[in-house]
Design a protein around this motif. Structure first.
Motif, PDB file in Angstrom:
ATOM      1  N   ARG A  59       0.525   5.326   0.879  1.00 22.89           N
ATOM      2  CA  ARG A  59      -0.272   6.441   1.405  1.00 22.89           C
ATOM      3  C   ARG A  59       0.558   7.713   1.285  1.00 22.89           C
ATOM      4  O   ARG A  59       1.784   7.672   1.297  1.00 22.89           O
ATOM      5  CB  ARG A  59      -0.676   6.188   2.849  1.00 22.89           C
ATOM      6  CG  ARG A  59      -1.644   5.016   2.972  1.00 22.89           C
ATOM      7  CD  ARG A  59      -2.056   4.793   4.410  1.00 22.89           C
ATOM      8  NE  ARG A  59      -2.951   3.663   4.495  1.00 22.89           N
ATOM      9  CZ  ARG A  59      -4.201   3.749   4.948  1.00 22.89           C
ATOM     10  NH1 ARG A  59      -4.699   4.891   5.353  1.00 22.89           N
ATOM     11  NH2 ARG A  59      -4.956   2.681   5.011  1.00 22.89           N
ATOM     12  N   ASP A  89      -3.960  10.959   1.446  1.00 27.53           N
ATOM     13  CA  ASP A  89      -4.562  10.355   2.634  1.00 27.53           C
ATOM     14  C   ASP A  89      -4.564  11.256   3.855  1.00 27.53           C
ATOM     15  O   ASP A  89      -5.461  11.163   4.694  1.00 27.53           O
ATOM     16  CB  ASP A  89      -3.835   9.047   2.952  1.00 27.53           C
ATOM     17  CG  ASP A  89      -3.861   8.102   1.763  1.00 27.53           C
ATOM     18  OD1 ASP A  89      -4.905   7.470   1.545  1.00 27.53           O
ATOM     19  OD2 ASP A  89      -2.845   8.024   1.041  1.00 27.53           O
ATOM     20  N   GLU A 139       0.853  -1.179   0.000  1.00 26.85           N
ATOM     21  CA  GLU A 139       0.000   0.000   0.000  1.00 26.85           C
ATOM     22  C   GLU A 139       0.891   1.232   0.000  1.00 26.85           C
ATOM     23  O   GLU A 139       2.001   1.209   0.525  1.00 26.85           O
ATOM     24  CB  GLU A 139      -0.951   0.041   1.198  1.00 26.85           C
ATOM     25  CG  GLU A 139      -0.272   0.354   2.511  1.00 26.85           C
ATOM     26  CD  GLU A 139      -1.235   0.584   3.666  1.00 26.85           C
ATOM     27  OE1 GLU A 139      -2.378   1.027   3.445  1.00 26.85           O
ATOM     28  OE2 GLU A 139      -0.827   0.319   4.805  1.00 26.85           O
TER      29      GLU A 139
END
Length: 185
Positions: free
Chosen positions: A131, A151, A129
């Motif tokens: 962010r 984010d 992931e």
């Protein structure tokens, strides 16, 4: 001795303060609280985007309450100018991010070309992931990738040339304690 150009001292003296040092500190507190709650169990690699995110990253990571690895990368489009051009990778990310969580910390989300390239690089390198945390989100309709997720946003600002707290004016004033807008820009 290398004297500071008169323009550099004048731009700070005449600038409009958009956010005070206290405003910036409160925004970083809010960002850290959100990151602690969403990434505290992820063992992330935190990339500071040089040079602009250096100040923000230093303040932000001291507020994070979990283990993490800190690194940096240097990609720029501005090269001490007030208008961006093509992306220049000056220091490529070195950590292996395969199957890892990555937090990219940058000073500003303006048009987003640099951030998009960094996010794409992390995904291509196999990050589980990615962010993104930015101190400033500049409000306008020129985003390179309007659907790109940011984010964690500290503050939003008008569409003016801003400096301070890591952001520069022609290479100067990254050390200014708040966020300032250049008169006439």
């Amino acid at each position: 001795m290398h004297p500071v150009p008169n323009e550099i001292t004048q731009v700070y003296a005449q600038a409009d303060e958009l956010y005070s040092a206290a405003d910036v500190s409160a925004a970083i507190d809010r960002m850290a609280e959100a990151i602690n709650s969403t990434m505290g169990d992820r063992n992330p690699v935190v990339y500071s985007v040089m040079n602009g995110a250096l100040v923000l990253t230093g303040h932000l990571v001291t507020r994070l309450t979990f283990p993490l690895e800190i690194s940096y990368l240097h990609a720029t489009r501005y090269r001490n100018e007030t208008h961006g051009s093509s992306l220049d990778w000056r220091a490529f990310p070195m950590q292996d991010v395969k199957d890892r969580s990555v937090l990219i910390v940058d000073d500003i989300y303006d048009e987003g070309g640099t951030l998009a390239a960094i996010v794409d690089h992390c995904h291509a390198a196999g990050a589980e992931e990615v962010r993104v945390a930015v101190l400033i989100n500049k409000i306008h309709d020129r985003k390179v990738r309007p659907d790109m997720a940011i984010d964690y946003i500290g503050l939003e600002c008008v569409d003016r040339y801003v400096f301070g707290f890591g952001m520069d004016y022609k290479g100067y004033w990254r050390n200014a304690p708040g966020i300032y807008a250049v008169k006439g820009m």
